[in-house]
Design a protein around this motif. Structure first.
Motif, PDB file in Angstrom:
ATOM      1  N   THR A   1      84.938 -38.318  19.836  1.00  0.00           N
ATOM      2  CA  THR A   1      84.053 -38.133  21.002  1.00  0.00           C
ATOM      3  C   THR A   1      83.587 -36.693  21.169  1.00  0.00           C
ATOM      4  N   SER A   2      84.009 -35.820  20.265  1.00  0.00           N
ATOM      5  CA  SER A   2      83.633 -34.414  20.413  1.00  0.00           C
ATOM      6  C   SER A   2      82.268 -34.159  19.792  1.00  0.00           C
ATOM      7  N   GLY A   3      81.353 -33.663  20.620  1.00  0.00           N
ATOM      8  CA  GLY A   3      80.023 -33.369  20.111  1.00  0.00           C
ATOM      9  C   GLY A   3      80.018 -32.199  19.149  1.00  0.00           C
ATOM     10  N   ASN A   4      80.875 -31.212  19.422  1.00  0.00           N
ATOM     11  CA  ASN A   4      80.910 -30.035  18.542  1.00  0.00           C
ATOM     12  C   ASN A   4      81.331 -30.424  17.126  1.00  0.00           C
ATOM     13  N   LEU A   5      82.142 -31.461  17.014  1.00  0.00           N
ATOM     14  CA  LEU A   5      82.596 -31.927  15.698  1.00  0.00           C
ATOM     15  C   LEU A   5      81.749 -33.082  15.183  1.00  0.00           C
ATOM     16  N   LEU A   6      80.575 -33.212  15.833  1.00  0.00           N
ATOM     17  CA  LEU A   6      79.645 -34.292  15.442  1.00  0.00           C
ATOM     18  C   LEU A   6      80.341 -35.650  15.479  1.00  0.00           C
ATOM     19  N   TYR A   7      81.128 -35.840  16.561  1.00  0.00           N
ATOM     20  CA  TYR A   7      81.722 -37.139  16.852  1.00  0.00           C
ATOM     21  C   TYR A   7      82.558 -37.663  15.672  1.00  0.00           C
ATOM     22  N   GLY A   8      83.416 -36.758  15.189  1.00  0.00           N
ATOM     23  CA  GLY A   8      84.334 -37.146  14.112  1.00  0.00           C
ATOM     24  C   GLY A   8      83.647 -37.341  12.774  1.00  0.00           C
ATOM     25  N   LEU A   9      82.583 -36.543  12.536  1.00  0.00           N
ATOM     26  CA  LEU A   9      81.853 -36.714  11.281  1.00  0.00           C
ATOM     27  C   LEU A   9      82.762 -36.436  10.078  1.00  0.00           C
ATOM     28  N   ALA A  10      83.611 -35.420  10.176  1.00  0.00           N
ATOM     29  CA  ALA A  10      84.481 -35.099   9.045  1.00  0.00           C
ATOM     30  C   ALA A  10      85.388 -36.281   8.711  1.00  0.00           C
ATOM     31  N   GLU A  11      85.967 -36.877   9.745  1.00  0.00           N
ATOM     32  CA  GLU A  11      86.830 -38.032   9.512  1.00  0.00           C
ATOM     33  C   GLU A  11      86.028 -39.206   8.968  1.00  0.00           C
ATOM     34  N   ARG A  12      84.835 -39.372   9.503  1.00  0.00           N
ATOM     35  CA  ARG A  12      83.994 -40.475   9.033  1.00  0.00           C
ATOM     36  C   ARG A  12      83.613 -40.288   7.566  1.00  0.00           C
TER      37      ARG A  12
ATOM     38  N   LEU B   1      78.350 -49.409   3.716  1.00  0.00           N
ATOM     39  CA  LEU B   1      79.025 -49.147   4.993  1.00  0.00           C
ATOM     40  C   LEU B   1      78.636 -47.780   5.560  1.00  0.00           C
ATOM     41  N   ARG B   2      78.027 -46.943   4.726  1.00  0.00           N
ATOM     42  CA  ARG B   2      77.626 -45.621   5.206  1.00  0.00           C
ATOM     43  C   ARG B   2      76.635 -45.727   6.362  1.00  0.00           C
ATOM     44  N   LYS B   3      75.705 -46.642   6.238  1.00  0.00           N
ATOM     45  CA  LYS B   3      74.640 -46.712   7.250  1.00  0.00           C
ATOM     46  C   LYS B   3      75.179 -46.972   8.648  1.00  0.00           C
ATOM     47  N   PRO B   4      75.955 -48.055   8.874  1.00  0.00           N
ATOM     48  CA  PRO B   4      76.450 -48.259  10.246  1.00  0.00           C
ATOM     49  C   PRO B   4      77.407 -47.171  10.715  1.00  0.00           C
ATOM     50  N   VAL B   5      78.189 -46.577   9.789  1.00  0.00           N
ATOM     51  CA  VAL B   5      79.126 -45.532  10.208  1.00  0.00           C
ATOM     52  C   VAL B   5      78.384 -44.274  10.645  1.00  0.00           C
ATOM     53  N   TYR B   6      77.439 -43.823   9.838  1.00  0.00           N
ATOM     54  CA  TYR B   6      76.730 -42.577  10.150  1.00  0.00           C
ATOM     55  C   TYR B   6      75.634 -42.786  11.193  1.00  0.00           C
ATOM     56  N   TRP B   7      75.253 -44.024  11.408  1.00  0.00           N
ATOM     57  CA  TRP B   7      74.270 -44.310  12.461  1.00  0.00           C
ATOM     58  C   TRP B   7      74.822 -43.917  13.825  1.00  0.00           C
ATOM     59  N   ILE B   8      76.128 -44.156  14.017  1.00  0.00           N
ATOM     60  CA  ILE B   8      76.749 -43.833  15.302  1.00  0.00           C
ATOM     61  C   ILE B   8      76.698 -42.330  15.534  1.00  0.00           C
ATOM     62  N   VAL B   9      76.958 -41.538  14.476  1.00  0.00           N
ATOM     63  CA  VAL B   9      76.880 -40.086  14.594  1.00  0.00           C
ATOM     64  C   VAL B   9      75.445 -39.658  14.902  1.00  0.00           C
ATOM     65  N   ALA B  10      74.506 -40.229  14.179  1.00  0.00           N
ATOM     66  CA  ALA B  10      73.098 -39.866  14.375  1.00  0.00           C
ATOM     67  C   ALA B  10      72.630 -40.236  15.783  1.00  0.00           C
ATOM     68  N   ALA B  11      73.135 -41.343  16.308  1.00  0.00           N
ATOM     69  CA  ALA B  11      72.702 -41.780  17.637  1.00  0.00           C
ATOM     70  C   ALA B  11      73.243 -40.870  18.734  1.00  0.00           C
ATOM     71  N   LYS B  12      74.414 -40.230  18.471  1.00  0.00           N
ATOM     72  CA  LYS B  12      75.001 -39.367  19.491  1.00  0.00           C
ATOM     73  C   LYS B  12      74.692 -37.886  19.277  1.00  0.00           C
ATOM     74  N   ALA B  13      74.366 -37.511  18.064  1.00  0.00           N
ATOM     75  CA  ALA B  13      74.186 -36.087  17.752  1.00  0.00           C
ATOM     76  C   ALA B  13      72.940 -35.508  18.410  1.00  0.00           C
ATOM     77  N   ILE B  14      71.914 -36.299  18.614  1.00  0.00           N
ATOM     78  CA  ILE B  14      70.649 -35.855  19.219  1.00  0.00           C
ATOM     79  C   ILE B  14      70.543 -36.486  20.604  1.00  0.00           C
ATOM     80  N   ASP B  15      70.115 -35.679  21.574  1.00  0.00           N
ATOM     81  CA  ASP B  15      69.961 -36.194  22.949  1.00  0.00           C
ATOM     82  C   ASP B  15      68.582 -36.831  23.082  1.00  0.00           C
ATOM     83  N   TYR B  16      68.504 -38.079  22.703  1.00  0.00           N
ATOM     84  CA  TYR B  16      67.216 -38.787  22.733  1.00  0.00           C
ATOM     85  C   TYR B  16      66.796 -39.106  24.158  1.00  0.00           C
ATOM     86  N   GLU B  17      67.729 -39.311  25.064  1.00  0.00           N
ATOM     87  CA  GLU B  17      67.382 -39.614  26.462  1.00  0.00           C
ATOM     88  C   GLU B  17      66.701 -38.416  27.121  1.00  0.00           C
TER      89      GLU B  17
END
Length: 963
Positions: free
Chosen positions: A717-728, A775-791
């Protein structure tokens, strides 16, 4: 005629038979004189008339000699007698008698010369007999004179001389008999010396001599004694033959065979030998197992000796199972080696004998008999090979199935498989057998063991996954799974000189069989026991690391630049005990220890975790078992696929399943089908067991594993860590790496997979392994959806005025805000890449997702516009072009994803009514809201209300099938 009548009168009125019986011997041969016959013949007669009279005689007169003529004629007289008739009848009879008499006279005269001649011979014989009587009388008289002429003294001398000769012969016979009676002592001495041929030769010679003196009463007892001795020799010979089965000795066996040949029982000896081998196998295995059972029981109770072998095997404990199996195989090896050496002896002996016969072919009959015996022995030995091996198989099968091996340690079970594999190799060299009995028994045990083992490994994998922090496990850039001990067997299998079992240090060519190798000493199963006891060696050089030093050396063999990190050696399950690691290494420790390795291996170092390595090592163990026992290949590969399935499902569950952000369009239908299959077949979704459930349901649940849960140490859930991108990245790329290893192993799996089951393997690779990268697409999609403030971007776009009247030259601020978001995303991405190498495909997917989401957000923002002029549309194009220009400096992705999606939507504003209707029907990728807003914004500009209603109806028709 008158003379005949007078003769009849003289004899009286009697029947001819009585007259004949009353005649004396001389009178019975008297015949009428010549004068009487001549008178009868001289009477004038008519021959024809005479014959007619004879023919008129009644048949009854010629019937037989007992016929009474007088009685017959008297009985024929009529009741009333007439003299005239009687006289007439009498005259008739007289005529008939006269005719017969004359006929008889003629016949007598005809035979008269012969009669006279015979009478003269009789007279001569009488004279000869009288002379013989005179000669006999004279001979008797002369014999009496000879008897009186010789005295009794001379005849007595002759008798005494004859008696002397007989007594001399008797003395020689008695001396021979005395010698025969003393041979039993010598025979006993020869038997003690195991000189069986000499004893039999002596016994046969004694029997032959005894048969010469069989007329003596004492010889019958001696003959019986010799026969008993010969039978005793045969019994001892049989005992000596039985010793061959466990310890073959050439000189000993040569003596035994010579003895049987002297007895003429070569074929019987071979039959007995096979019986002894069968008995030796039974006694050997029984004694070995009994020894271990009594040792483990710890008492002297003799109840075990009365048990059957099958029941005895069930009393073997787990601790004594392996040493007992090793000793059992050693003992059976000794029996089979003795049989092998027996065959060798006969082959060599036959060659020597054939060479001797070719040089001297004098005794043809004996040669034919020996040839027949050799042929019989050869066939018997050849047929006995399969029989002996079948007995061995059945005994070992009974032992293998007598104990439940499902709870054995992996190394112990591999040792059992290896010993059994070595035994099957012995069987193939022994008689060319494929050892179906052993294969089936070990297959049953392996399937049973493997189910339990696999179930435990799945539970351990779940525990690993739930405790996995998804930190990078640093390995060398040259890392290969072949460096792991579990896969050493694959390198050995490439070399034809190395068997699947561990060989001794000296390499042995495959052309040398085990029997040739150990013919003069040693035991192939002793190596197995040594390897088992040796803690620094694996059973098959592929059972994993027994110590940190071994694991360390596995990597230093290939790259010794630096020490292997401590984490790599510690974060694994202890494969001897099955214990889990005590604690995962902290993130900070891992970072500090791997920075230098990251710098060295940043370009191509594999991305994997401790859990990934654990799965790979499990796969190596599974393949090792499958390599030893190919009949269970399908079961092993099926369980291997479950390891991959569970790892894939865990990565998806931890990092790829998010209902808020996940889009069904991101996951391919193949990936969704695979995940659904895994969930149905492998994942136990029930919280607790229903007590009312069926037994079948309970059995099915045993085959399933609960769904894993992400460790609380992993922060997504950490934005600074790109929502667990390293773990993903570590999770998904370790899965991709695991899939690549499975691809590498596919030829090996395909080679051992049964032909009927190969479609399963092909489907596993095509439907599951190949979906890992998807499986990369659905996993990294979550990061992409949260990394940018689209709202925030939508809010900024909502504040923009789009119904301007002038063409603007400056883009709107939301573009700068969006670009700042991308710059921040790029910065954070670089920060993450310092911790974990981000492969180019991952970077591309992340950028593609972010750009695609940004473009779709732009379209959504444009679709929220209430009023818009042509100048406003131009401003939209300006904003988008500015965004593209700045974005292309941040990323190398070309073409920009969904670029046409935005441009097409903006340009659609300028379409006429008819063109827009066709455009709406062709572009179904836009939402109903986006299409409706486009029509509403165009109202009043170049579309009237009627056209608006028509276009909205077209949009509604398109949207109806979706509902």
């Amino acid at each position: 005629m008158q003379k005949i009548k007078s003769l009849m009168t003289r004899q009286g009125l009697r029947s001819p038979q009585e007259s004949v019986h009353d005649l004396s011997p001389i009178e019975s041969f008297r015949i009428p004189s010549k004068e009487e016959l001549r008178e009868l013949c001289e009477e004038p007669t008519d021959p024809q008339a005479q014959q007619e009279i004879i023919n008129s005689i009644e048949e009854v007169y010629f019937s037989n000699d007992s016929f009474d003529i007088v009685k017959y004629e008297l009985e024929r007289l009529p009741p009333v007698l007439s003299l005239q008739e009687l006289e007439e009848y009498r005259d008739k009879l007289k005529q008939q008698q006269a005719a017969v008499s004359k006929k008889v006279a003629e016949l007598i005269l005809e035979k008269q010369p012969a009669y006279v001649q015979e009478l003269e011979r009789i007279t001569s014989l009488q004279t000869g007999l009288q002379l013989a009587a005179v000669i006999c009388t004279n001979g008797r008289r002369h014999l009496n004179i000879a008897k009186e002429g010789f005295t009794q003294t001379s005849l007595g001398l002759l008798a005494n001389q004859r008696k002397r000769q007989l007594l001399i012969g008797l003395l020689k016979s008695l001396r021979t008999i005395k010698t025969l009676q003393r041979t039993d002592v010598r025979l006993s001495e020869m038997l003690e010396e195991e000189d069986y041929p000499g004893a039999i030769q002596l016994c046969l010679e004694c029997q032959k001599a005894a048969s010469t003196f069989k007329h003596y009463s004492c010889i019958s007892e001696l003959n019986s004694k010799l026969q008993d001795t010969l039978e005793q020799i045969e019994e001892q010979l049989d005992v000596a033959l039985s010793k061959i089965c466990k310890n073959f000795d050439i000189s000993h066996y040569t003596k035994v065979q010579q003895a049987y040949r002297l007895l003429g029982k070569t074929q019987t000896a071979m039959d007995q030998l096979h019986m002894h081998f069968t008995q030796a196998i039974h006694n050997t295995v029984f004694q070995v197992v009994l020894g271990y059972v009594e040792l483990c029981a710890g008492n002297t109770d003799t109840k075990f000796q009365k048990l059957q072998y099958k029941d005895l095997c069930t009393h073997i404990t787990s601790d004594s199972y392996i040493p007992c199996l090793a000793d059992l195989c050693k003992a059976l090896w000794e029996v089979m080696l003795s049989y092998y050496r027996t065959m060798q002896w006969h082959e060599n002996h036959d060659q020597d004998e054939a060479a001797a016969v070719s040089s001297d072919g004098s005794n043809v009959i004996g040669t034919e008999e020996n040839s027949f015996d050799r042929s019989y022995v050869k066939k018997k030995l050849e047929h006995g090979l399969s029989r002996i091996w079948q007995d061995v198989q059945l005994k070992v099968k009974t032992y293998l199935l007598g104990t439940d091996l499902s709870n054995f340690k992996y190394d112990d079970f591999i040792f059992v498989l290896d010993v059994t594999s070595r035994l099957m190799q012995v069987g193939e060299e022994f008689c060319g057998s494929k050892s179906e009995v052993l294969q089936e028994s070990i297959r049953k045990q392996s399937v049973n063991y493997f189910k339990t083992y696999h179930r435990t490994r799945l539970e351990e994998l779940r525990m690993f996954l739930e405790n996995e922090t998804w930190e990078l496990c640093p390995v060398k850039s040259s890392f290969s799974i072949l460096q792991l001990h579990e896969f050493k067997f694959m390198e050995q299998s490439r070399s034809p000189s190395v068997s699947p079992s561990k060989q001794p240090a000296s390499a042995i060519s495959t052309t040398v069989t085990l029997f040739e190798q150990y013919c003069n000493g040693g035991n192939p199963f002793e190596i197995q026991a040594d390897n088992k006891d040796d803690e620094t060696e694996d059973v098959l050089a592929s059972n994993g690391y027994e110590s940190d030093e071994q694991e360390k050396s596995a990597y230093q063999e290939y790259d010794s630049d630096s020490d292997v990190p401590e984490e790599l050696k510690r974060d694994y399950v202890d494969e001897q005990t099955g214990d889990a690691p005590a604690k995962s290494v902290s993130r900070e420790t891992l970072r500090s220890r791997k920075r230098s390795d990251y710098n060295l291996n940043k370009v191509n170092a594999p991305i994997l975790t401790n859990t990934t390595l654990n799965v790979i090592r499990l796969v190596g163990k599974y393949m090792q078992m499958m390599n030893i026992l190919k009949p269970i290949a399908f079961d092993v590969i099926h369980f291997m696929s479950q390891l991959f399935d569970y790892y894939l499902y865990a990565v998806y569950t931890f990092f790829g399943r998010n209902d808020m952000y996940e889009s069904t369009g991101l996951s391919s239908s193949r990936l969704r089908t695979t995940l659904s299959r895994i969930q149905e077949s492998l994942i136990d979704l029930e919280v607790s067991t229903d007590p009312a459930g069926t037994l079948t349901a309970a059995e099915e649940r045993k085959e399933k594993v609960p769904s894993p849960h992400l460790s609380h140490l992993v922060v997504l859930t950490s934005g600074n860590l790109l929502y667990g991108l390293a773990e993903r990245v570590v999770a998904t790329e370790s899965l991709v790496f695991l899939a690549e290893q499975f691809e590498f192993l596919q030829p090996h799996l395909d080679a051992v997979m049964p032909a009927a089951k190969k479609p399963f393997l092909q489907q596993f690779y095509s439907q599951t392994v190949s979906t890992a990268s998807e499986l990369r697409k659905p996993v990294y999609w979550i990061v992409a959806a949260k990394a940018i403030d689209y709202e925030q971007m939508l809010l900024l776009m909502a504040n923009v005025k789009w119904d301007v009247k002038e063409i603007m030259s400056q883009h709107n601020i939301y573009v700068d805000a969006l670009l700042k978001e991308f710059e921040e995303f790029n910065r954070r991405l670089n920060e993450v890449s310092k911790r974990v190498r981000i492969p180019l495909p991952v970077s591309n997917i992340l950028w593609e997702h972010c750009i695609r989401l940004a473009n779709r957000t732009l379209v959504e923002g444009y679709a929220n516009v209430k009023k818009c002029s042509n100048e406003g549309r131009a401003l939209m194009q300006l904003d988008f072009q500015q965004f593209l220009m700045k974005l292309e400096k941040l990323t190398d992705i070309r073409p920009i994803p969904d670029k046409e999606f935005v441009e097409t939507y903006i340009k659609a504003y300028y379409l006429t009514e008819n063109d827009m209707e066709c455009w709406i029907k062709e572009h179904r990728e836009y939402s109903t809201k986006q299409l409706t807003n486009l029509v509403n914004v165009c109202l009043g500009s170049h579309i009237n209300k009627k056209a608006r209603q028509k276009l909205l109806a077209a949009i509604d028709d398109i949207d109806r099938p979706k509902r």
